[in-house]
Design a protein around this motif. Structure first.
Motif, PDB file in Angstrom:
ATOM      1  N   ARG A   1      -4.576   4.932   5.214  1.00 21.32           N
ATOM      2  CA  ARG A   1      -5.715   5.311   4.370  1.00 21.32           C
ATOM      3  C   ARG A   1      -5.649   4.600   3.022  1.00 21.32           C
ATOM      4  NH1 ARG A   1      -4.419  10.546   6.169  1.00 21.32           N
ATOM      5  NH2 ARG A   1      -3.716  11.170   4.082  1.00 21.32           N
ATOM      6  N   GLU A   2      -4.464   4.512   2.479  1.00 25.46           N
ATOM      7  CA  GLU A   2      -4.302   3.843   1.187  1.00 25.46           C
ATOM      8  C   GLU A   2      -4.602   2.358   1.307  1.00 25.46           C
ATOM      9  OE1 GLU A   2      -3.708   4.055  -2.918  1.00 25.46           O
ATOM     10  OE2 GLU A   2      -3.963   5.608  -1.393  1.00 25.46           O
ATOM     11  N   TYR A   3      -4.140   1.747   2.380  1.00 19.33           N
ATOM     12  CA  TYR A   3      -4.400   0.320   2.592  1.00 19.33           C
ATOM     13  C   TYR A   3      -5.902   0.051   2.644  1.00 19.33           C
ATOM     14  CZ  TYR A   3      -3.812  -4.379   4.545  1.00 19.33           C
ATOM     15  OH  TYR A   3      -3.846  -5.746   4.749  1.00 19.33           O
ATOM     16  N   GLU A   4      -6.607   0.872   3.396  1.00 17.66           N
ATOM     17  CA  GLU A   4      -8.050   0.693   3.504  1.00 17.66           C
ATOM     18  C   GLU A   4      -8.732   0.900   2.159  1.00 17.66           C
ATOM     19  OE1 GLU A   4     -11.847   2.241   6.187  1.00 17.66           O
ATOM     20  OE2 GLU A   4      -9.814   2.952   6.626  1.00 17.66           O
ATOM     21  N   ALA A   5      -8.274   1.893   1.400  1.00 16.60           N
ATOM     22  CA  ALA A   5      -8.856   2.151   0.084  1.00 16.60           C
ATOM     23  C   ALA A   5      -8.619   0.980  -0.870  1.00 16.60           C
ATOM     24  CB  ALA A   5      -8.272   3.435  -0.509  1.00 16.60           C
ATOM     25  N   LEU A   6      -7.451   0.391  -0.797  1.00 16.73           N
ATOM     26  CA  LEU A   6      -7.149  -0.763  -1.651  1.00 16.73           C
ATOM     27  C   LEU A   6      -8.028  -1.957  -1.285  1.00 16.73           C
ATOM     28  CD1 LEU A   6      -3.247  -0.542  -1.726  1.00 16.73           C
ATOM     29  CD2 LEU A   6      -4.808   0.020  -3.597  1.00 16.73           C
ATOM     30  N   LEU A   7      -8.221  -2.175   0.017  1.00 21.06           N
ATOM     31  CA  LEU A   7      -9.115  -3.248   0.436  1.00 21.06           C
ATOM     32  C   LEU A   7     -10.535  -2.998  -0.069  1.00 21.06           C
ATOM     33  CD1 LEU A   7      -8.101  -4.022   4.147  1.00 21.06           C
ATOM     34  CD2 LEU A   7      -7.563  -5.358   2.098  1.00 21.06           C
ATOM     35  N   GLU A   8     -10.988  -1.773   0.052  1.00 27.78           N
ATOM     36  CA  GLU A   8     -12.345  -1.454  -0.403  1.00 27.78           C
ATOM     37  C   GLU A   8     -12.505  -1.733  -1.891  1.00 27.78           C
ATOM     38  OE1 GLU A   8     -12.735   2.572   0.848  1.00 27.78           O
ATOM     39  OE2 GLU A   8     -13.206   2.052   2.941  1.00 27.78           O
TER      40      GLU A   8
ATOM     41  N   VAL B   1      -4.090 -12.469  -4.081  1.00 27.21           N
ATOM     42  CA  VAL B   1      -3.322 -11.231  -3.926  1.00 27.21           C
ATOM     43  C   VAL B   1      -3.285 -10.878  -2.449  1.00 27.21           C
ATOM     44  CG1 VAL B   1      -3.147  -8.783  -4.477  1.00 27.21           C
ATOM     45  CG2 VAL B   1      -3.899 -10.400  -6.232  1.00 27.21           C
ATOM     46  N   ARG B   2      -2.071 -10.758  -1.906  1.00 32.02           N
ATOM     47  CA  ARG B   2      -1.879 -10.374  -0.511  1.00 32.02           C
ATOM     48  C   ARG B   2      -1.706  -8.863  -0.418  1.00 32.02           C
ATOM     49  NH1 ARG B   2       3.400 -12.455   1.037  1.00 32.02           N
ATOM     50  NH2 ARG B   2       2.411 -14.474   1.382  1.00 32.02           N
ATOM     51  N   PHE B   3      -2.475  -8.231   0.463  1.00 32.10           N
ATOM     52  CA  PHE B   3      -2.393  -6.787   0.675  1.00 32.10           C
ATOM     53  C   PHE B   3      -1.626  -6.520   1.961  1.00 32.10           C
ATOM     54  CE2 PHE B   3      -5.808  -7.387  -2.220  1.00 32.10           C
ATOM     55  CZ  PHE B   3      -5.906  -6.232  -2.982  1.00 32.10           C
ATOM     56  N   VAL B   4      -0.511  -5.799   1.852  1.00 30.27           N
ATOM     57  CA  VAL B   4       0.273  -5.399   3.015  1.00 30.27           C
ATOM     58  C   VAL B   4       0.502  -3.894   2.955  1.00 30.27           C
ATOM     59  CG1 VAL B   4       1.419  -7.646   3.120  1.00 30.27           C
ATOM     60  CG2 VAL B   4       2.538  -5.745   1.939  1.00 30.27           C
ATOM     61  N   LYS B   5       0.926  -3.332   4.069  1.00 31.83           N
ATOM     62  CA  LYS B   5       1.206  -1.893   4.095  1.00 31.83           C
ATOM     63  C   LYS B   5       2.534  -1.564   3.416  1.00 31.83           C
ATOM     64  CE  LYS B   5      -1.552  -1.032   8.232  1.00 31.83           C
ATOM     65  NZ  LYS B   5      -1.595  -0.486   9.608  1.00 31.83           N
TER      66      LYS B   5
ATOM     67  N   ARG C   1      -5.179  -3.799 -12.253  1.00 38.35           N
ATOM     68  CA  ARG C   1      -4.648  -4.712 -13.268  1.00 38.35           C
ATOM     69  C   ARG C   1      -4.900  -6.175 -12.909  1.00 38.35           C
ATOM     70  NH1 ARG C   1       1.912  -5.539 -14.174  1.00 38.35           N
ATOM     71  NH2 ARG C   1       1.808  -7.641 -15.083  1.00 38.35           N
ATOM     72  N   LEU C   2      -4.824  -6.505 -11.640  1.00 34.38           N
ATOM     73  CA  LEU C   2      -4.902  -7.902 -11.202  1.00 34.38           C
ATOM     74  C   LEU C   2      -6.318  -8.385 -10.957  1.00 34.38           C
ATOM     75  CD1 LEU C   2      -1.934  -7.863  -8.647  1.00 34.38           C
ATOM     76  CD2 LEU C   2      -1.888  -8.648 -11.024  1.00 34.38           C
ATOM     77  N   ALA C   3      -7.302  -7.547 -11.192  1.00 32.18           N
ATOM     78  CA  ALA C   3      -8.682  -7.867 -10.809  1.00 32.18           C
ATOM     79  C   ALA C   3      -9.240  -9.103 -11.507  1.00 32.18           C
ATOM     80  CB  ALA C   3      -9.591  -6.670 -11.076  1.00 32.18           C
ATOM     81  N   ASP C   4      -8.738  -9.468 -12.678  1.00 34.49           N
ATOM     82  CA  ASP C   4      -9.267 -10.638 -13.375  1.00 34.49           C
ATOM     83  C   ASP C   4      -8.254 -11.781 -13.456  1.00 34.49           C
ATOM     84  OD1 ASP C   4      -7.465  -9.609 -15.193  1.00 34.49           O
ATOM     85  OD2 ASP C   4      -8.795  -9.833 -16.930  1.00 34.49           O
TER      86      ASP C   4
ATOM     87  N   ALA D   1       0.809  -1.216   0.000  1.00 34.90           N
ATOM     88  CA  ALA D   1       0.000   0.000   0.000  1.00 34.90           C
ATOM     89  C   ALA D   1       0.840   1.262   0.000  1.00 34.90           C
ATOM     90  CB  ALA D   1      -0.945   0.001   1.196  1.00 34.90           C
ATOM     91  N   ASN D   2       2.073   1.199   0.473  1.00 37.79           N
ATOM     92  CA  ASN D   2       2.873   2.424   0.529  1.00 37.79           C
ATOM     93  C   ASN D   2       3.357   2.879  -0.840  1.00 37.79           C
ATOM     94  OD1 ASN D   2       4.696   0.250   0.327  1.00 37.79           O
ATOM     95  ND2 ASN D   2       6.301   1.370   1.409  1.00 37.79           N
ATOM     96  N   LEU D   3       3.335   2.030  -1.849  1.00 42.21           N
ATOM     97  CA  LEU D   3       3.760   2.431  -3.188  1.00 42.21           C
ATOM     98  C   LEU D   3       2.620   3.146  -3.915  1.00 42.21           C
ATOM     99  CD1 LEU D   3       5.811  -0.655  -4.438  1.00 42.21           C
ATOM    100  CD2 LEU D   3       6.655   1.469  -3.406  1.00 42.21           C
ATOM    101  N   LYS D   4       2.923   4.287  -4.495  1.00 44.66           N
ATOM    102  CA  LYS D   4       1.889   5.071  -5.166  1.00 44.66           C
ATOM    103  C   LYS D   4       1.325   4.372  -6.402  1.00 44.66           C
ATOM    104  CE  LYS D   4       3.885   9.418  -3.477  1.00 44.66           C
ATOM    105  NZ  LYS D   4       4.539  10.699  -3.826  1.00 44.66           N
ATOM    106  N   ARG D   5       2.068   3.469  -6.971  1.00 40.00           N
ATOM    107  CA  ARG D   5       1.635   2.757  -8.170  1.00 40.00           C
ATOM    108  C   ARG D   5       0.614   1.662  -7.877  1.00 40.00           C
ATOM    109  NH1 ARG D   5       5.947  -0.989 -10.901  1.00 40.00           N
ATOM    110  NH2 ARG D   5       4.030  -2.041 -11.525  1.00 40.00           N
ATOM    111  N   THR D   6       0.434   1.283  -6.616  1.00 43.39           N
ATOM    112  CA  THR D   6      -0.285   0.053  -6.302  1.00 43.39           C
ATOM    113  C   THR D   6      -1.755   0.103  -6.686  1.00 43.39           C
ATOM    114  OG1 THR D   6       1.304  -0.526  -4.563  1.00 43.39           O
ATOM    115  CG2 THR D   6      -0.859  -1.554  -4.437  1.00 43.39           C
TER     116      THR D   6
END
Length: 280
Positions: free
Chosen positions: A180-187, A157-161, A149-152, A138-143
């Motif tokens: 905040r970014e981590y939570e947004a990615l999970l959402e 996919v493991r989500f870490v900070k 990209r990985l949705a299909d 989550a800390n990388l701005k590109r994530t």
């Protein structure tokens, strides 16, 4: 022999010790992600040796009827020697694991490895019908783009900070911003991964775990929870009563650098480590 304190975070120096730890975990309804410690090899022999041990480990996990899988690092499998070396060795490990019905995680390292890691994951996940997983940070701005990209892509996919000390121009460095970014990615993932990869919530943060549970209940998207050996283990066992929980289980003779990095890389990790050491 691994000394006290460190042995709370590392399962031993041999595959047999790691598998015995997995057996104990399974008795508590927790599954295991087994990792042979090693990274950033600049010669081919240790790459070949670790790849061979992973292939054997997959057979041992399957042959022992354990609930476990394996996890490899790109630079452990030769990425520093060239992407072609990494691809060759990783493909061999994934193929051998697939023959035994064992899942393979590809860990994510610093930002210089991200493209090669994601490309290899996507190709192998499609080739092996989802038998491979990858980590996003989550800390990388590109994530955000990577997660879309990985949705299909099948697999997990493991989500870490994110634990690496990345440059400010490509990464968020403030802890609250990363949260905040981590939570947004999970959402995003829970809303869009219903027909794609399984979501793995890689966090010890109670607030993020609770948020993931809420999102799971809201969307019904498949998910699992992952934590480190030696960190909040009581919480792992409690969570496993209702959800699928995996513990990251490192082992091997190269345990010193792992132990000290995990303890010192972030204040949050140090606090959890100290609590575990003190039994609090």
């Amino acid at each position: 022999m691994i000394p006290p304190i460190a042995d709370r975070f590392v399962a031993g120096e041999s595959p047999a010790e790691a598998l015995e730890h997995v057996r104990r975990l399974n008795g508590r309804n927790v599954k295991a992600i087994v990792n042979l410690l090693g990274e950033h090899y600049d010669e081919r022999p240790p790459v070949r040796s670790d790849a061979a041990e992973y292939r054997a480990l997959a057979g041992d996990i399957a042959g022992s009827n354990l609930d476990g899988c394996i996890s490899v690092k790109p630079t452990q499998l030769g990425l520093d020697l060239g992407e072609d070396v990494f691809r060759e060795e990783l493909a061999g490990v994934v193929e051998a694991a697939a023959d035994h019905g064992v899942f393979v995680w590809i860990d994510m390292e610093d930002h210089t490895t991200t493209d090669a890691t994601l490309d290899a994951f996507e190709d192998l996940a499609r080739e092996h019908e989802g038998g491979v997983g990858v980590c996003v940070q989550a800390n990388l701005k590109r994530t955000r783009d990577d997660v879309e990209r990985l949705a299909d892509v099948p697999g997990k996919v493991r989500f870490v900070k994110g634990a690496y000390d990345e440059p400010a121009d490509i990464a968020y460095r403030d802890a609250e911003r990363v949260n905040r970014e981590y939570e947004a990615l999970l959402e995003y993932a829970f809303a869009h991964y219903d027909d794609g990869p399984t979501i793995a919530v890689g966090s010890h943060d109670p607030a993020m775990i609770e948020r993931a549970i809420d999102l799971h209940e809201e969307y019904g998207t498949d998910c699992e929870f992952q934590m480190l050996m030696g960190v909040r283990e009581d919480a792992q066992y409690d969570l496993a009563a209702n959800y699928e929980v995996w513990q990251y289980v490192p082992y091997g003779p190269r345990w010193k650098s792992y132990f000290y990095r995990r303890a010192m890389e972030r204040t949050e990790n140090l606090r959890f480590a100290l609590r575990a050491i003190l039994g609090r």
